[in-house]
Design a protein around this motif. Structure first.
Motif, PDB file in Angstrom:
ATOM      1  N   GLU A   1      55.921  50.986  80.857  1.00 14.05           N
ATOM      2  CA  GLU A   1      56.142  49.763  81.624  1.00 14.05           C
ATOM      3  C   GLU A   1      54.903  49.423  82.463  1.00 14.05           C
ATOM      4  O   GLU A   1      54.442  48.268  82.509  1.00 14.05           O
ATOM      5  CB  GLU A   1      57.354  49.995  82.532  1.00 14.05           C
ATOM      6  CG  GLU A   1      57.880  48.788  83.235  1.00 14.05           C
ATOM      7  CD  GLU A   1      58.872  49.198  84.339  1.00 14.05           C
ATOM      8  OE1 GLU A   1      59.081  48.402  85.260  1.00 14.05           O
ATOM      9  OE2 GLU A   1      59.414  50.335  84.272  1.00 14.05           O
TER      10      GLU A   1
ATOM     11  N   TYR B   1      52.089  48.199  80.273  1.00 16.40           N
ATOM     12  CA  TYR B   1      52.292  46.799  79.896  1.00 16.40           C
ATOM     13  C   TYR B   1      51.970  45.880  81.066  1.00 16.40           C
ATOM     14  O   TYR B   1      51.309  44.860  80.925  1.00 16.40           O
ATOM     15  CB  TYR B   1      53.741  46.554  79.446  1.00 16.40           C
ATOM     16  CG  TYR B   1      54.185  47.374  78.240  1.00 16.40           C
ATOM     17  CD1 TYR B   1      53.263  47.838  77.296  1.00 16.40           C
ATOM     18  CD2 TYR B   1      55.536  47.671  78.038  1.00 16.40           C
ATOM     19  CE1 TYR B   1      53.678  48.582  76.187  1.00 16.40           C
ATOM     20  CE2 TYR B   1      55.951  48.407  76.934  1.00 16.40           C
ATOM     21  CZ  TYR B   1      55.023  48.862  76.022  1.00 16.40           C
ATOM     22  OH  TYR B   1      55.431  49.594  74.937  1.00 16.40           O
ATOM     23  N   LYS B   2      52.476  46.261  82.236  1.00 15.50           N
ATOM     24  CA  LYS B   2      52.317  45.405  83.409  1.00 15.50           C
ATOM     25  C   LYS B   2      50.846  45.242  83.778  1.00 15.50           C
ATOM     26  O   LYS B   2      50.394  44.143  84.081  1.00 15.50           O
ATOM     27  CB  LYS B   2      53.093  46.023  84.584  1.00 15.50           C
ATOM     28  CG  LYS B   2      53.097  45.180  85.843  1.00 15.50           C
ATOM     29  CD  LYS B   2      54.094  45.746  86.854  1.00 15.50           C
ATOM     30  CE  LYS B   2      53.925  45.125  88.219  1.00 15.50           C
ATOM     31  NZ  LYS B   2      54.709  45.885  89.228  1.00 15.50           N
TER      32      LYS B   2
ATOM     33  N   GLN C   1      48.292  46.039  81.792  1.00 15.92           N
ATOM     34  CA  GLN C   1      47.439  45.830  80.610  1.00 15.92           C
ATOM     35  C   GLN C   1      46.410  46.950  80.444  1.00 15.92           C
ATOM     36  O   GLN C   1      45.207  46.700  80.286  1.00 15.92           O
ATOM     37  CB  GLN C   1      46.696  44.483  80.728  1.00 15.92           C
ATOM     38  CG  GLN C   1      47.605  43.283  80.680  1.00 15.92           C
ATOM     39  CD  GLN C   1      47.794  42.813  79.252  1.00 15.92           C
ATOM     40  OE1 GLN C   1      46.829  42.508  78.568  1.00 15.92           O
ATOM     41  NE2 GLN C   1      49.034  42.800  78.791  1.00 15.92           N
TER      42      GLN C   1
ATOM     43  N   ASP D   1      56.451  52.941  72.139  1.00 18.49           N
ATOM     44  CA  ASP D   1      55.611  51.778  72.439  1.00 18.49           C
ATOM     45  C   ASP D   1      55.861  50.666  71.419  1.00 18.49           C
ATOM     46  O   ASP D   1      55.700  50.865  70.226  1.00 18.49           O
ATOM     47  CB  ASP D   1      54.142  52.227  72.384  1.00 18.49           C
ATOM     48  CG  ASP D   1      53.165  51.064  72.438  1.00 18.49           C
ATOM     49  OD1 ASP D   1      53.504  50.023  73.052  1.00 18.49           O
ATOM     50  OD2 ASP D   1      52.069  51.200  71.869  1.00 18.49           O
TER      51      ASP D   1
ATOM     52  N   TYR E   1      54.406  47.559  71.719  1.00 20.58           N
ATOM     53  CA  TYR E   1      53.398  46.500  71.799  1.00 20.58           C
ATOM     54  C   TYR E   1      51.984  46.960  71.451  1.00 20.58           C
ATOM     55  O   TYR E   1      51.017  46.260  71.733  1.00 20.58           O
ATOM     56  CB  TYR E   1      53.419  45.878  73.203  1.00 20.58           C
ATOM     57  CG  TYR E   1      54.752  45.260  73.526  1.00 20.58           C
ATOM     58  CD1 TYR E   1      55.088  44.008  72.999  1.00 20.58           C
ATOM     59  CD2 TYR E   1      55.681  45.935  74.294  1.00 20.58           C
ATOM     60  CE1 TYR E   1      56.332  43.442  73.254  1.00 20.58           C
ATOM     61  CE2 TYR E   1      56.923  45.383  74.561  1.00 20.58           C
ATOM     62  CZ  TYR E   1      57.241  44.142  74.039  1.00 20.58           C
ATOM     63  OH  TYR E   1      58.461  43.585  74.285  1.00 20.58           O
TER      64      TYR E   1
ATOM     65  N   TYR F   1      50.106  49.574  72.637  1.00 24.68           N
ATOM     66  CA  TYR F   1      49.256  49.991  73.765  1.00 24.68           C
ATOM     67  C   TYR F   1      48.821  51.452  73.675  1.00 24.68           C
ATOM     68  O   TYR F   1      48.026  51.900  74.483  1.00 24.68           O
ATOM     69  CB  TYR F   1      50.003  49.788  75.094  1.00 24.68           C
ATOM     70  CG  TYR F   1      49.977  48.369  75.603  1.00 24.68           C
ATOM     71  CD1 TYR F   1      50.474  47.323  74.831  1.00 24.68           C
ATOM     72  CD2 TYR F   1      49.444  48.065  76.854  1.00 24.68           C
ATOM     73  CE1 TYR F   1      50.449  46.014  75.282  1.00 24.68           C
ATOM     74  CE2 TYR F   1      49.415  46.757  77.320  1.00 24.68           C
ATOM     75  CZ  TYR F   1      49.925  45.742  76.539  1.00 24.68           C
ATOM     76  OH  TYR F   1      49.894  44.454  76.990  1.00 24.68           O
TER      77      TYR F   1
ATOM     78  N   ASN G   1      60.823  43.209  82.361  1.00 22.16           N
ATOM     79  CA  ASN G   1      59.378  43.319  82.461  1.00 22.16           C
ATOM     80  C   ASN G   1      58.714  43.093  81.115  1.00 22.16           C
ATOM     81  O   ASN G   1      57.692  42.451  80.997  1.00 22.16           O
ATOM     82  CB  ASN G   1      58.985  44.711  82.952  1.00 22.16           C
ATOM     83  CG  ASN G   1      59.074  44.778  84.462  1.00 22.16           C
ATOM     84  OD1 ASN G   1      58.612  43.871  85.130  1.00 22.16           O
ATOM     85  ND2 ASN G   1      59.672  45.829  84.962  1.00 22.16           N
ATOM     86  N   GLU G   2      59.347  43.687  80.105  1.00 22.96           N
ATOM     87  CA  GLU G   2      58.707  43.690  78.802  1.00 22.96           C
ATOM     88  C   GLU G   2      58.688  42.315  78.169  1.00 22.96           C
ATOM     89  O   GLU G   2      57.893  42.057  77.286  1.00 22.96           O
ATOM     90  CB  GLU G   2      59.410  44.673  77.877  1.00 22.96           C
ATOM     91  CG  GLU G   2      59.085  46.109  78.254  1.00 22.96           C
ATOM     92  CD  GLU G   2      59.646  47.091  77.258  1.00 22.96           C
ATOM     93  OE1 GLU G   2      59.972  46.689  76.129  1.00 22.96           O
ATOM     94  OE2 GLU G   2      59.753  48.271  77.611  1.00 22.96           O
TER      95      GLU G   2
ATOM     96  N   THR H   1      55.393  40.920  77.906  1.00 19.81           N
ATOM     97  CA  THR H   1      54.330  41.768  77.371  1.00 19.81           C
ATOM     98  C   THR H   1      53.738  41.176  76.111  1.00 19.81           C
ATOM     99  O   THR H   1      54.456  40.828  75.184  1.00 19.81           O
ATOM    100  CB  THR H   1      54.884  43.162  77.061  1.00 19.81           C
ATOM    101  OG1 THR H   1      55.464  43.680  78.240  1.00 19.81           O
ATOM    102  CG2 THR H   1      53.782  44.068  76.560  1.00 19.81           C
TER     103      THR H   1
END
Lengths: 506, 506
Positions: free
Chosen positions: A285, A288-289, A291, A317, A319, A321, B87-88, B91
């Motif tokens: 989290e 993501y927040k 980056q 994960d 996304y 990252y 939150n996501e 993203t």
């Protein structure tokens, strides 16, 4: 031309002749085009066999000082020697230190080298390093696989492979990743010459000098060294029993814009900590927040001796990252130097540029062998059998450490991995304990090497339980506890007070 | 809890169940501590077998979403999912490009990668790259040596070695160096994962961004890439038939204070030039005078097809100014990635720091095998036999290139090594020729990649004669000459004039 030879010394006669003539050429006594006596004539003069003189002349030809042509005899073919020598008279041996880049010049941390060197001393009990038990290497299986491969594809095994790795192995690893709940195509997998190489590529691809990099504290010393060599400012985040403290991490993410977060979530090196699932979600989290990419190093994940598996960050994960690193070194053996990285394709592309400029590709025979090992389905059974053995060894070490009450040593029992991370009594001087232990024939790794600031970690030592046999574990831990006890008894009760006196009074 | 499954699609039922439940947990529909129906009950509800539900629950447990305890049923163990999801929602997939260091970001030169990829196309005749003839690999010998080694020391072969390399191999190479008239102790020898790795270590140890490095022009592209990646300003010195032009070199040494001079004195890549002995002495003299180290790269030195040997710079150097690199890749095979460096011990020490941070040490089984190969005295005979073959192949290629009069191609016949360096007719556009050749199934390396400024070298191509068999060499050169002829016939006689029109008028 006067040549003096000495038949009573051990230097062969032809070498003596060669050296004498060479000196005369160097000194200019024999100038360019000077005709040397024929081999027969010189042999007669010196009272040696003709073949001795032939040998000497041949050596001088190879050095490029003489040449001979049928019918024209043997001549000196070098000029300018006098001049060359005049120049050279002032030549000093090169002082290499002035040429080293300022990043590498101060580096002299030979910890891993020193530790590996120590394995050579056969009488030492070795709790340092992180080496698999050689008794568990599947030597016969590897031998058999190799045998088949040499028959089937000997030539191909010795030829170049693609920079990113032998494709069938990338494919087998992609299947292995599925078992770890990571879905990745072979194109997102790159074969490395050990996962340490991945650390180096990450450092070189991402780090610009003075970039901030965030790590767990303590963490793998190899990672610290790589990141620092690339010029990073490495900041550690403390851990609790659930792993990296994400509240502190968030403060740091707010304060700095780090290039990446490096973590070993599963059976961490050196602490043995298993990051909880909730903490993993929290870490993702934050990534993501803010980056920030995450580098997940997972050499020990499958070496689980109790409890349920917790999914890797990479598998959680959604996304892209997370870059994931793993290796065969801790599961099978380390001599082949084969690891791998799973990363998004822009990263793989950059890595392949560095790979071709470093070792071009990983050793091909080893890639073929490991591919066979995976394809024959031998991996899962091997894991099961080594986990049984390592669990037993861990239990033996834990028992030995607990044998003495009030030893002053405390630790958490790791649920997997390679290490027990021990707190030693306050006040013990690490160098003193290290020395005492090594006199008793025991080596371990002092805690400070795992901290970004090596002044930290003096209260800890890391013990590996996979390498030694159980007999040595029992004996070695006894000796280690002796050393701790002796060191503790020598603690100067006033040392804190004395130390405080040294501090400047503000 | 409503789960809908679809038996007509190919997704296994247990995966469908797993996904549905996972979504409900993610969405917060199933909160923490929610009790799921028993496996039996859910199986009945859905009309599936109990084992299907068990499998789905197992998957969810592995993902860390569920847990079950005897007598207490199966429960959700994750909270905060709603929050996490909120939150996501914002993203985005990570844009990796923003994280690359500025040195590596623009690097996209995949020449070697692309060329190696091309070997995969079996129908291509391959004059590019520098690969030994696989038919000459001593596969059976290697197989036999390996067989013995596995029996004798299987475990040791799979374990770690010292960072600097397996000591017996360092010792064998020290003996090999004696045959090359280089006297060096095993401690001054470090085993590398290919000699390319030496280039990388040199770049990282010596080069500070904006340092000047001097190379021959043209030179090995891998060296150019390594030095440039480390931030060096690379300056080329032209060559004549005796090698690097030392008069121009001296002007440059006066003007710049270069970190080192990189040279391939013997059967140079790509030009095939053999540096004369006098030039070698002159080069050393300049190194001594200007206090500049020399990096001598010698992968081809033993592949001599005519003429007398000329001693290496390292063997002539009396003051320790030369670092010497060599490899087994061009003599034996390249898949094992084993090369070595001979250097003064302060340099070996710095290299070992980098080595432990990159691949820790070179593949151990390969080090054992090559050590056996050298110790059994197989090396010298192998060299002799491959030299015979390569001399023949060189002659075949030379003859094929000379078959057509007025082809416009000119070259010097190399006295050793791997390559023929050809000048092509003025005016031919390199990309056009490359395309035409590849359509005819021929690949070679365009000249410009061997120049520090890639705008140079457009009039040259490099042809390798070791890899293909003689039949393919004849056929391939015919096709190449066809392509050259066609390209030449398309030269626009006005192109120079047109080009000049494009230039701004000053």
């Amino acid at each position: 031309m006067r040549i003096s030879i000495n038949k009573t010394i051990s230097t062969p006669i032809y070498i003596q002749i060669k050296n004498e003539i060479r000196e005369m050429i160097y000194a200019g006594t024999l100038p360019k085009s000077f005709s040397l006596p024929s081999e027969r004539k010189l042999a007669e003069e010196l009272g040696v066999s003709r073949s001795t003189v032939i040998k000497a002349y041949e050596e001088l030809k190879t050095l490029g000082l003489l040449d001979s042509h049928m019918g024209k005899g043997t001549k000196v073919i070098i000029e300018n020697y006098n001049q060359l020598l005049n120049n050279e008279k002032h030549t000093l041996p090169l002082s290499w230190y002035q040429f080293f880049d300022s990043n590498i010049a101060p580096a002299n941390d030979h910890t891993i080298i020193d530790i590996i060197d120590m394995i050579e001393c056969k009488n030492t009990i070795y709790f340092s390093g992180g080496i698999a038990d050689p008794e568990l290497y599947p030597v016969d299986t590897i031998h058999r696989l190799q045998e088949n491969l040499y028959k089937k594809c000997g030539k191909d095994m010795l030829n170049y492979s693609a920079v990113e790795g032998y494709y069938p192995l990338r494919d087998s690893i992609s299947q292995l990743m599925k078992l770890r709940h990571i879905s990745s195509s072979p194109k997102e997998i790159m074969i490395l010459s050990g996962s340490m190489q991945g650390m180096d590529f990450i450092a070189r691809t991402f780090i610009t000098p003075r970039d901030v990099v965030i790590v767990e504290e303590p963490t793998f010393m190899g990672a610290l060294q790589s990141f620092k060599l690339a010029g990073a400012k490495v900041i550690g985040v403390p851990m609790d029993e659930e792993g990296i403290k994400t509240d502190i991490l968030e403060i740091l993410l707010n304060k700095y814009k780090p290039k990446f977060i490096y973590t070993i979530p599963t059976f961490q090196n050196p602490s043995g900590t298993l990051m909880s699932l909730e903490r993993r979600y929290k870490l993702l989290e934050l990534a993501y927040k803010y980056q920030v990419p995450i580098i997940e190093d997972d050499p020990y994940g499958e070496l689980r001796y109790e409890g349920n598996p917790i999914p890797s960050l990479k598998s959680l994960d959604q996304y892209g990252y997370v870059i994931y690193l793993s290796t065969f070194s801790k599961i099978l053996f380390s001599g082949m130097r084969v690891g791998w990285i799973v990363a998004p394709s822009p990263v793989i592309k950059k890595f392949s540029i560095i790979k071709q400029m470093t070792d071009l590709h990983t050793n091909v025979p080893s890639q073929y062998i490991l591919d066979s090992f995976l394809r024959e389905g031998l991996y899962e059974d091997h894991i099961k059998s080594i986990c049984r053995e390592y669990e037993h060894k861990r239990n033996v070490m834990v028992k030995a450490l607990k044998k003495k009450k009030n030893s002053g040593i405390s630790f958490e029992i790791p649920r997997g991995g390679y290490y027990i991370w021990c707190k030693i009594p306050d006040g013990i001087l690490q160098p003193q304990l290290l020395l005492k232990s090594s006199h008793k024939g025991i080596v371990y790794t002092p805690g400070n090497v795992f901290y970004p600031e090596e002044t930290d970690g003096n209260n800890y030592i890391r013990l590996n339980f996979t390498f030694e046999n159980t007999k040595n574990i029992c004996y070695g831990i006894d000796k280690l506890l002796e050393a701790v006890e002796e060191s503790a008894s020598e603690i100067d009760p006033l040392s804190d007070y004395k130390q405080s006196l040294k501090k400047p009074i503000v």
